[in-house]
Design a protein around this motif. Sequence first.
Motif, mmCIF file in Angstrom:
data_model
loop_
_atom_site.group_PDB
_atom_site.id
_atom_site.type_symbol
_atom_site.label_atom_id
_atom_site.label_comp_id
_atom_site.label_asym_id
_atom_site.label_seq_id
_atom_site.Cartn_x
_atom_site.Cartn_y
_atom_site.Cartn_z
ATOM 1 N N ALA A 125 -7.400 -6.356 -12.747
ATOM 2 C CA ALA A 125 -6.807 -7.605 -13.319
ATOM 3 C C ALA A 125 -5.530 -7.953 -12.655
ATOM 4 O O ALA A 125 -4.836 -8.944 -12.527
ATOM 5 C CB ALA A 125 -6.715 -7.414 -15.007
ATOM 6 N N CYS A 126 -4.666 -6.728 -12.407
ATOM 7 C CA CYS A 126 -3.275 -6.920 -11.620
ATOM 8 C C CYS A 126 -3.540 -7.293 -10.123
ATOM 9 O O CYS A 126 -2.976 -8.125 -9.785
ATOM 10 C CB CYS A 126 -2.801 -5.424 -11.671
ATOM 11 N N ALA A 127 -4.727 -6.737 -9.510
ATOM 12 C CA ALA A 127 -4.943 -7.470 -8.286
ATOM 13 C C ALA A 127 -5.294 -8.700 -8.197
ATOM 14 O O ALA A 127 -5.101 -9.449 -7.318
ATOM 15 C CB ALA A 127 -6.227 -6.312 -7.725
ATOM 16 N N GLU A 128 -5.986 -9.198 -9.342
ATOM 17 C CA GLU A 128 -5.991 -10.689 -9.271
ATOM 18 C C GLU A 128 -5.152 -11.556 -9.626
ATOM 19 O O GLU A 128 -4.818 -12.540 -9.004
ATOM 20 C CB GLU A 128 -7.433 -11.027 -10.223
ATOM 21 N N ALA A 129 -4.169 -10.933 -10.510
ATOM 22 C CA ALA A 129 -3.052 -11.899 -11.137
ATOM 23 C C ALA A 129 -1.923 -11.921 -9.982
ATOM 24 O O ALA A 129 -0.938 -13.016 -10.118
ATOM 25 C CB ALA A 129 -2.493 -11.287 -12.431
ATOM 26 N N LEU A 130 -1.892 -10.921 -9.100
ATOM 27 C CA LEU A 130 -0.916 -10.950 -7.874
ATOM 28 C C LEU A 130 -1.482 -12.248 -6.896
ATOM 29 O O LEU A 130 -2.622 -12.007 -6.715
ATOM 30 C CB LEU A 130 -0.736 -9.749 -7.370
ATOM 31 N N SER A 131 -0.730 -12.634 -6.209
ATOM 32 C CA SER A 131 -1.053 -13.705 -5.165
ATOM 33 C C SER A 131 -0.987 -13.043 -3.838
ATOM 34 O O SER A 131 -1.396 -13.845 -2.830
ATOM 35 C CB SER A 131 -0.282 -14.959 -5.363
ATOM 36 N N LYS A 132 -0.164 -11.964 -3.656
ATOM 37 C CA LYS A 132 0.163 -11.319 -2.493
ATOM 38 C C LYS A 132 0.476 -9.892 -2.693
ATOM 39 O O LYS A 132 1.130 -9.896 -3.784
ATOM 40 C CB LYS A 132 0.856 -12.374 -1.640
ATOM 41 N N TYR A 133 0.068 -9.163 -1.584
ATOM 42 C CA TYR A 133 0.601 -7.857 -1.797
ATOM 43 C C TYR A 133 1.491 -7.321 -0.792
ATOM 44 O O TYR A 133 1.117 -7.778 0.403
ATOM 45 C CB TYR A 133 -0.613 -6.641 -1.730
ATOM 46 N N ARG A 134 2.438 -6.638 -0.847
ATOM 47 C CA ARG A 134 3.449 -5.963 0.027
ATOM 48 C C ARG A 134 3.175 -4.774 0.141
ATOM 49 O O ARG A 134 3.142 -3.776 -0.689
ATOM 50 C CB ARG A 134 4.870 -6.335 -0.561
ATOM 51 N N ILE A 135 2.612 -4.398 1.368
ATOM 52 C CA ILE A 135 2.529 -2.721 1.670
ATOM 53 C C ILE A 135 3.275 -2.540 2.717
ATOM 54 O O ILE A 135 3.577 -2.990 4.006
ATOM 55 C CB ILE A 135 0.969 -2.751 2.296
ATOM 56 N N ASN A 136 3.956 -1.323 2.506
ATOM 57 C CA ASN A 136 4.859 -0.612 3.366
ATOM 58 C C ASN A 136 4.146 0.491 3.968
ATOM 59 O O ASN A 136 3.900 1.337 3.352
ATOM 60 C CB ASN A 136 5.946 -0.068 2.452
ATOM 61 N N PRO A 137 3.849 0.527 5.360
ATOM 62 C CA PRO A 137 2.928 1.330 6.124
ATOM 63 C C PRO A 137 3.431 2.755 5.967
ATOM 64 O O PRO A 137 3.118 3.642 6.567
ATOM 65 C CB PRO A 137 2.843 0.755 7.512
ATOM 66 N N GLY A 138 5.056 2.708 5.892
ATOM 67 C CA GLY A 138 5.701 4.102 5.824
ATOM 68 C C GLY A 138 5.335 4.644 4.459
ATOM 69 O O GLY A 138 5.831 6.022 4.509
ATOM 70 N N ASN A 139 4.791 4.162 3.506
ATOM 71 C CA ASN A 139 4.747 4.579 2.197
ATOM 72 C C ASN A 139 3.373 4.784 1.783
ATOM 73 O O ASN A 139 3.160 4.481 0.570
ATOM 74 C CB ASN A 139 5.750 3.833 1.377
ATOM 75 N N VAL A 140 2.360 4.764 2.492
ATOM 76 C CA VAL A 140 1.135 4.750 2.060
ATOM 77 C C VAL A 140 0.290 6.036 2.111
ATOM 78 O O VAL A 140 -0.932 6.200 1.909
ATOM 79 C CB VAL A 140 0.153 3.697 2.533
ATOM 80 N N GLY A 141 0.936 7.089 2.553
ATOM 81 C CA GLY A 141 0.479 8.406 2.372
ATOM 82 C C GLY A 141 0.616 9.115 3.610
ATOM 83 O O GLY A 141 0.828 8.294 4.788
ATOM 84 N N LYS A 142 0.656 10.270 3.704
ATOM 85 C CA LYS A 142 0.828 11.300 5.061
ATOM 86 C C LYS A 142 -0.373 11.726 5.422
ATOM 87 O O LYS A 142 -1.508 11.938 4.726
ATOM 88 C CB LYS A 142 1.760 12.300 4.556
ATOM 89 N N GLY A 143 -0.631 12.171 6.617
ATOM 90 C CA GLY A 143 -1.737 12.770 7.320
ATOM 91 C C GLY A 143 -2.972 11.790 7.491
ATOM 92 O O GLY A 143 -2.734 10.609 7.362
ATOM 93 N N ASP A 144 -4.093 12.386 7.120
ATOM 94 C CA ASP A 144 -5.349 11.540 6.878
ATOM 95 C C ASP A 144 -5.317 10.725 5.754
ATOM 96 O O ASP A 144 -6.222 9.546 5.695
ATOM 97 C CB ASP A 144 -6.339 12.525 7.127
ATOM 98 N N LYS A 145 -4.603 10.869 4.916
ATOM 99 C CA LYS A 145 -4.528 10.178 3.574
ATOM 100 C C LYS A 145 -3.781 8.821 3.964
ATOM 101 O O LYS A 145 -4.130 7.516 3.554
ATOM 102 C CB LYS A 145 -3.681 10.639 2.496
ATOM 103 N N HIS A 146 -2.962 8.571 5.106
ATOM 104 C CA HIS A 146 -2.256 7.290 5.450
ATOM 105 C C HIS A 146 -3.390 6.213 5.732
ATOM 106 O O HIS A 146 -3.313 5.144 5.241
ATOM 107 C CB HIS A 146 -1.453 7.618 6.581
ATOM 108 N N ASP A 147 -4.377 6.595 6.616
ATOM 109 C CA ASP A 147 -5.201 5.580 7.121
ATOM 110 C C ASP A 147 -6.152 5.048 6.083
ATOM 111 O O ASP A 147 -6.762 4.112 5.820
ATOM 112 C CB ASP A 147 -6.080 5.786 8.332
#
Length: 441
Positions: A125-147
């Motif tokens: 419901a949060c994913a739907e209520a938002l109109s756009k997402y900001r993703i910071n590629p420096g903060n999405v996880g390290k190592g194989d988790k990143h991708d």
Amino acid sequence: MTMTPPLPLAFEADDDFIEPARPAARRTRQATVRWGARVVTVGGDAPVRLQSMTNTDTVDAVGTAIQVKALAQAGSELVRITVNTPEAAAAVPYLREQLDRMGIDVPLIGDFHYNGHRLLADHPACAEALSKYRINPGNVGKGDKHDRQFAQMIEIAARHDKPVRIGVNWGSLDAELLAQMMDDNARRAEPQPPQQVMYRALIASALGSARRAEDIGLRGEQIILSCKMSGVQDLVSVYRALARRCDYALHLGLTEAGMATKGTVASTAALALLLQEGIGDTIRVSLTPQPGEPRTQEVVIAAEILQSLGLRAFNPSVTACPGCGRTTSTTFQELAQQIDSHLRTQMPVWKVRYPGVETLKVAVMGCIVNGPGESKHADIGISLPGTGEAPAAPVFIDGEKALTLRGANIAQEFHALVERYIEQRFGGPATVLFDSPPKAS
Ligand code: SF4
């Protein structure tokens, strides 16, 4: 006796043309950010958009809704909110509902770091209520988790048909990418200075992530990029290089600009340089509010930057001279301030009632030196009497002297004249302006 040589002629020929400065045009792909019937396009032929960010705890949905409303009413066309915990993600649909109930349809952007993949997956419901997402590629996880985690967020965006901003920030630049690029640089026969590697790493992170997002299934039109830095020359260098390498819509802002005068001036300097080159499709001024200062100040400054560059018109503009030894009273400063704040306060109503009023130009000048000249350039202007001048204030309307105000009520009478001008010029079918001025000289 030596003769002074004649000054060279300023112009070679009568038809020498002085090119008027104007922001360059740069066409990017156009992203569409929507909520209900409200559609905000970013990039392409859209005007440069204003955006802002709340500083409330998103869990406090009512408090956040109040701030979003204030930002939207100040002119923010997109508002970003922090989504950092399961509680904040759960509050987003409720926040959206509050806004809809208040008649505020400004699209909301969710700002995600570290756990965005989980929050978006666990809170559809949060994913739907938002109109756009900001993703910071420096903060999405390290190592194989990143991708993997980056891909999860992009897949959710694609499924909900939401655009994303891939927002790189030099304060949280992908550490593994930077380390790899530093190592590669060190192995070169002639290594580049570290600053160059940093610039390249910012751009590589943004462009590499954008390409990955397209491979996963997001359309290029759904991607907006940013590479924020806190130094003016750094930001200009990186955005110029980024703009040469892609046609994604660009979000522009000087990160951590600071407070008050410093933050305002640094943001203005950086954004103006780039906007003049046609770089930047949406802007945010990251101002640290001073205690007691409203959050809306960042929107006011961003709007002024765009209006000063002639990119957009939001509010009538008031030209006022700085004052000098010829203005020993504060009368003209007070009048300029009153007129400016009155025009801004009325704008939410006037922009509906008086279409085009945002292009109005008012001049409030302190004395006869530049007063009449500047007032003639405005739609309506007043030249107040400086020290030692006769106590008379000529008023100019559409470039002509229309009347002279005298006495103790100059401020109130000029106020009334401005209102009347607006009503007559922007209020409907053209009528004769000022057929009966209140006080003619
Ligand atoms: S217009 Fe007159 S009062 Fe204003 S700065 Fe110029 S000289 Fe001074």
